[in-house]
Design a protein around this motif. Structure first.
Motif, PDB file in Angstrom:
ATOM      1  N   ASP A   1      -7.208 -61.639 -34.221  1.00  0.00           N
ATOM      2  CA  ASP A   1      -6.333 -62.639 -34.826  1.00  0.00           C
ATOM      3  C   ASP A   1      -6.569 -62.674 -36.327  1.00  0.00           C
ATOM      4  OD1 ASP A   1      -4.445 -65.023 -34.659  1.00  0.00           O
ATOM      5  OD2 ASP A   1      -5.019 -64.759 -32.562  1.00  0.00           O
ATOM      6  N   SER A   2      -5.465 -62.711 -37.068  1.00  0.00           N
ATOM      7  CA  SER A   2      -5.516 -62.721 -38.528  1.00  0.00           C
ATOM      8  C   SER A   2      -4.585 -63.787 -39.067  1.00  0.00           C
ATOM      9  CB  SER A   2      -5.088 -61.362 -39.089  1.00  0.00           C
ATOM     10  OG  SER A   2      -5.872 -60.311 -38.576  1.00  0.00           O
ATOM     11  N   PHE A   3      -4.841 -64.219 -40.290  1.00  0.00           N
ATOM     12  CA  PHE A   3      -3.993 -65.212 -40.950  1.00  0.00           C
ATOM     13  C   PHE A   3      -4.231 -65.122 -42.445  1.00  0.00           C
ATOM     14  CE2 PHE A   3      -7.836 -66.999 -39.147  1.00  0.00           C
ATOM     15  CZ  PHE A   3      -8.496 -67.491 -40.264  1.00  0.00           C
TER      16      PHE A   3
ATOM     17  N   HIS B   1      -4.242 -70.299 -34.320  1.00  0.00           N
ATOM     18  CA  HIS B   1      -4.846 -68.965 -34.326  1.00  0.00           C
ATOM     19  C   HIS B   1      -6.167 -68.980 -33.553  1.00  0.00           C
ATOM     20  CE1 HIS B   1      -2.160 -66.695 -36.959  1.00  0.00           C
ATOM     21  NE2 HIS B   1      -2.026 -67.799 -37.676  1.00  0.00           N
ATOM     22  N   ARG B   2      -6.940 -70.018 -33.780  1.00  0.00           N
ATOM     23  CA  ARG B   2      -8.236 -70.124 -33.093  1.00  0.00           C
ATOM     24  C   ARG B   2      -8.059 -70.182 -31.579  1.00  0.00           C
ATOM     25  NH1 ARG B   2     -12.942 -74.236 -35.014  1.00  0.00           N
ATOM     26  NH2 ARG B   2     -14.480 -73.852 -33.379  1.00  0.00           N
TER      27      ARG B   2
ATOM     28  N   ARG C   1      -5.422 -69.192 -29.794  1.00  0.00           N
ATOM     29  CA  ARG C   1      -4.875 -67.941 -29.262  1.00  0.00           C
ATOM     30  C   ARG C   1      -5.971 -66.893 -29.125  1.00  0.00           C
ATOM     31  NH1 ARG C   1      -0.108 -64.713 -32.309  1.00  0.00           N
ATOM     32  NH2 ARG C   1      -1.791 -64.445 -33.816  1.00  0.00           N
TER      33      ARG C   1
ATOM     34  N   ARG D   1      -9.831 -60.959 -40.267  1.00  0.00           N
ATOM     35  CA  ARG D   1      -9.502 -60.669 -38.866  1.00  0.00           C
ATOM     36  C   ARG D   1     -10.719 -60.921 -37.981  1.00  0.00           C
ATOM     37  NH1 ARG D   1      -6.704 -55.077 -37.044  1.00  0.00           N
ATOM     38  NH2 ARG D   1      -8.783 -54.306 -36.434  1.00  0.00           N
TER      39      ARG D   1
ATOM     40  N   LYS E   1      -2.621 -60.324 -28.255  1.00  0.00           N
ATOM     41  CA  LYS E   1      -2.757 -59.963 -29.661  1.00  0.00           C
ATOM     42  C   LYS E   1      -4.049 -59.175 -29.842  1.00  0.00           C
ATOM     43  CE  LYS E   1      -1.573 -60.346 -34.075  1.00  0.00           C
ATOM     44  NZ  LYS E   1      -0.308 -59.810 -34.606  1.00  0.00           N
TER      45      LYS E   1
ATOM     46  N   VAL F   1       2.165 -67.203 -33.524  1.00  0.00           N
ATOM     47  CA  VAL F   1       1.853 -68.491 -34.152  1.00  0.00           C
ATOM     48  C   VAL F   1       2.901 -68.835 -35.215  1.00  0.00           C
ATOM     49  CG1 VAL F   1       0.207 -69.680 -35.656  1.00  0.00           C
ATOM     50  CG2 VAL F   1      -0.610 -68.403 -33.660  1.00  0.00           C
TER      51      VAL F   1
ATOM     52  N   ALA G   1       1.982 -64.005 -39.843  1.00  0.00           N
ATOM     53  CA  ALA G   1       0.982 -64.851 -40.502  1.00  0.00           C
ATOM     54  C   ALA G   1       0.640 -64.372 -41.901  1.00  0.00           C
ATOM     55  CB  ALA G   1      -0.287 -64.904 -39.645  1.00  0.00           C
TER      56      ALA G   1
END
Length: 261
Positions: free
Chosen positions: A32-34, A47-48, A50, A86, A128, A187, A223
């Protein structure tokens, strides 16, 4: 994408810089990235959750350790500059391991050219992470055709992009692919739909073929870049554009960022 990147292993309750000279075959199970800009991020809790749900699905059941890992990664993020970290769960030497990549963010864009993917290489389309390398290869093939992103189809119906979720407008109605199609729960798409709900704008799900998107305003959202206007679909439908709406919604989207700490 990784102009600057540092890789950390989660070991004994702490993040430890990994020796890049170490060669260990790994399988990416969750990621997961943002975007982080000046110490702010959007929808961090989504995000956390997911990432935690994907990790649990992949067999990592220690939520306390996962939470500590996440908090340690957030603590490493600088308060200035733009970053695209990530969080990862990998399988290495038959063991599940948590890893964190501190990456600078690449240049951001406001529009996008897409092409229809000739194949669908995904093995876990609802998760993801596991298909990232396969999707990157697909996107690179699209780039050779003059596009920046490939659009994936589920039995001929538009379902996802290789790095984006797709949304479009029918007049004053925001539309999205049905949840039952093979796609990641984005997200960013959830955030856009949340904005629509707050503004009492109707949202509908449509199972459509590319040709049925002729003339619509099509957005690609993720994201990193937020909302991007799809300007051209190579060998696909001619798209409409609404610059004023897109600009206004990009501002609404960006206004939802919150401080990391």
């Amino acid at each position: 994408m990784d102009a600057t990147a540092t890789l950390y292993d989660w070991a004994a309750g702490a993040l430890v810089t990994r020796d890049d000279c170490e060669v260990v075959e790994t399988e990416l199970l969750a990621a997961d990235s943002f975007l982080v800009a000046s110490g702010r991020a959007l929808a961090l809790s989504l995000h956390r959750e997911r990432f935690a749900e994907t990790a649990a699905f992949q067999g990592f059941g220690d939520r306390a350790s996962l939470d500590a890992f996440w908090e340690a990664g957030i603590a490493l993020l600088p308060d200035d500059g733009r970053w695209f970290p990530r969080f990862e769960l990998v399988r290495a030497r038959e063991a599940l391991r948590l890893r964190f990549r501190l990456r600078t963010a690449p240049p951001l864009g406001t529009d996008l050219v897409v092409a229809t993917a000739a194949t669908d290489p995904r093995q876990a389309p609802h998760l993801k992470g596991p298909d990232i390398d396969r999707l990157n290869a697909l996107r690179q093939r699209a780039q050779r055709d003059g596009a920046q992103e490939a659009v994936l189809l589920d039995e001929g119906r538009v379902c996802d992009g290789t790095t984006t979720a797709l949304l479009w407008w029918r007049g004053e109605t925001l539309c999205a692919p049905p949840f039952e199609l093979a796609r990641v729960d984005s997200v960013s798409a959830r955030t856009v739909r949340g904005i629509a709900a707050a503004l009492r704008i109707p949202v509908e799900e449509e199972a459509v073929r590319p040709s049925e998107l002729e003339g619509v305003t099509l957005w690609a959202v993720n994201a990193l870049h937020g909302i991007r206007d799809v300007t051209v679909w190579v060998d696909g439908p001619a798209l409409g554009h609404d610059p004023a709406r897109t600009s206004a919604w990009r501002a609404r989207f960006g206004a939802l960022t919150r401080p990391l700490r």
